[in-house]
Write an enzyme that holds these catalytic residues in place. Sequence first.
Site, PDB file in Angstrom:
ATOM      1  N   ASP A 169      -1.609  -1.388  11.006  1.00  0.00           N
ATOM      2  CA  ASP A 169      -2.137  -1.350   9.635  1.00  0.00           C
ATOM      3  C   ASP A 169      -2.421  -2.738   9.054  1.00  0.00           C
ATOM      4  OD1 ASP A 169       0.433  -2.140   9.191  1.00  0.00           O
ATOM      5  OD2 ASP A 169       1.003  -0.487   7.879  1.00  0.00           O
TER       6      ASP A 169
ATOM      7  N   GLY B 255      10.799  -2.095   5.809  1.00  0.00           N
ATOM      8  CA  GLY B 255      11.098  -0.772   6.379  1.00  0.00           C
ATOM      9  C   GLY B 255      10.910   0.345   5.369  1.00  0.00           C
TER      10      GLY B 255
ATOM     11  N   LYS C 266       0.851  -1.215   0.000  1.00  0.00           N
ATOM     12  CA  LYS C 266       0.000   0.000   0.000  1.00  0.00           C
ATOM     13  C   LYS C 266       0.876   1.250   0.000  1.00  0.00           C
ATOM     14  CE  LYS C 266       1.051   1.192   4.457  1.00  0.00           C
ATOM     15  NZ  LYS C 266       1.872   2.325   4.824  1.00  0.00           N
TER      16      LYS C 266
HETATM   17  O1  C5P Z   1       1.098  -1.046  15.512  1.00  0.00           O
HETATM   18  P1  C5P Z   1       2.489  -1.197  15.020  1.00  0.00           P
HETATM   19  O2  C5P Z   1       3.193  -2.371  15.622  1.00  0.00           O
HETATM   20  O3  C5P Z   1       2.610  -1.168  13.547  1.00  0.00           O
HETATM   21  O4  C5P Z   1       3.244   0.102  15.522  1.00  0.00           O
HETATM   22  C1  C5P Z   1       4.638   0.186  15.687  1.00  0.00           C
HETATM   23  C2  C5P Z   1       4.947   1.319  16.619  1.00  0.00           C
HETATM   24  O5  C5P Z   1       4.628   2.570  15.987  1.00  0.00           O
HETATM   25  C3  C5P Z   1       4.159   1.331  17.917  1.00  0.00           C
HETATM   26  O6  C5P Z   1       4.782   0.569  18.897  1.00  0.00           O
HETATM   27  C4  C5P Z   1       4.123   2.794  18.270  1.00  0.00           C
HETATM   28  O7  C5P Z   1       5.365   3.181  18.844  1.00  0.00           O
HETATM   29  C5  C5P Z   1       4.055   3.477  16.926  1.00  0.00           C
HETATM   30  N1  C5P Z   1       2.686   3.823  16.514  1.00  0.00           N
HETATM   31  C6  C5P Z   1       2.063   4.921  17.091  1.00  0.00           C
HETATM   32  N2  C5P Z   1       0.803   5.271  16.673  1.00  0.00           N
HETATM   33  C7  C5P Z   1       0.192   4.588  15.696  1.00  0.00           C
HETATM   34  C8  C5P Z   1       0.810   3.457  15.089  1.00  0.00           C
HETATM   35  C9  C5P Z   1       2.063   3.116  15.522  1.00  0.00           C
HETATM   36  O8  C5P Z   1       2.621   5.585  17.970  1.00  0.00           O
HETATM   37  N3  C5P Z   1      -1.019   4.990  15.279  1.00  0.00           N
END
Ligand code: C5P
Length: 292
Positions: free
Chosen positions: A134, A94, A10
């Site tokens: 996501d 990444g 995406k």
């Molecule tokens: O949810 P995910 O594991 O993809 O998120 C990785 C990190 O990105 C989280 O641990 C958090 O630090 C940050 N994050 C955030 N707010 C979001 C999505 C992710 O702060 N809406």
Amino acid sequence: MVLSARAYAKINLGLLIHGKRNDGYHEIETVFHHIDLYDEIRLESQDKVSIETDSDDIPSDESNLCWKAVTLLNQMHGTKHGVRVKLKKNIPAGAGLGGGSADAATVLRLLPRLWNISVSDSDLADCAARLGSDVSFFLGATSAHGRGRGDVLEPFRLPLSYAIVVCFPGIHVSTPWAYGQIMKFEEREAGKLRERLQHALTDLRSRCDVVHNDFEEPVFRQYPKLGKLKHSLLEAGAVCASLSGSGSSVYGLFAENTSAMQAALQLRSNRISTFYTPAGFQIPSETVLSVP
Ligand code: C5P
């Protein structure tokens, strides 16, 4: 049994960070949109869990998000099924293109069929949201307005009449680091991104602010090469350009397929990984194949 499917990547058409939540996540708003770039996933029945991949950039042990998806579904269902997961990676890691999340969501989608168990859509969505912010998007929608931490979705059809060129310059940006750089939150009316985007599509050139991504400022400051890449896309004829997710991919939207292809070739000759999606691209509605 063997099942195989494509896990599509995406981009984010706009990404607004509205504030920090009590659970440590950030309240965001974005439009997720699929591009014509996918990993190939093959699942085979077996007693234990194993992951094989052709990429050196991702782990093949318990820390792989696909492995976590298998564990979570087993836990939720009170089972101890195994599976052999084969990942042919095309989506760079990444890169802000959701590669790991797309793979995990595709594994979640296939497992009930492989294991011959029934899992409700809401249980599957629950698993996805627990795996990552996501992951939910990759369970099925082709385009969606994402809110909350990115997991609250309103799918919609977005017939994007622009070709997309995505550039990945080989830099890996950490998403937690990128969120950690956002110190101030602008006062903005939340919930209007989808509407604003749909409105702007007829004249995107003069309404480029609609694909604004709040990560650009800190990420471009840390990695000036990415800001230059955005500039190169605009110079190559993109109607507008933006960072995808927290980067490091930068994409450009082009009015014509031909100008997009030319720009992709030009950037590729500068040794930048470049992915092209034609105007009007939609992912095939059923991408799951059963291999006898
Ligand atoms: O949810 P995910 O594991 O993809 O998120 C990785 C990190 O990105 C989280 O641990 C958090 O630090 C940050 N994050 C955030 N707010 C979001 C999505 C992710 O702060 N809406």
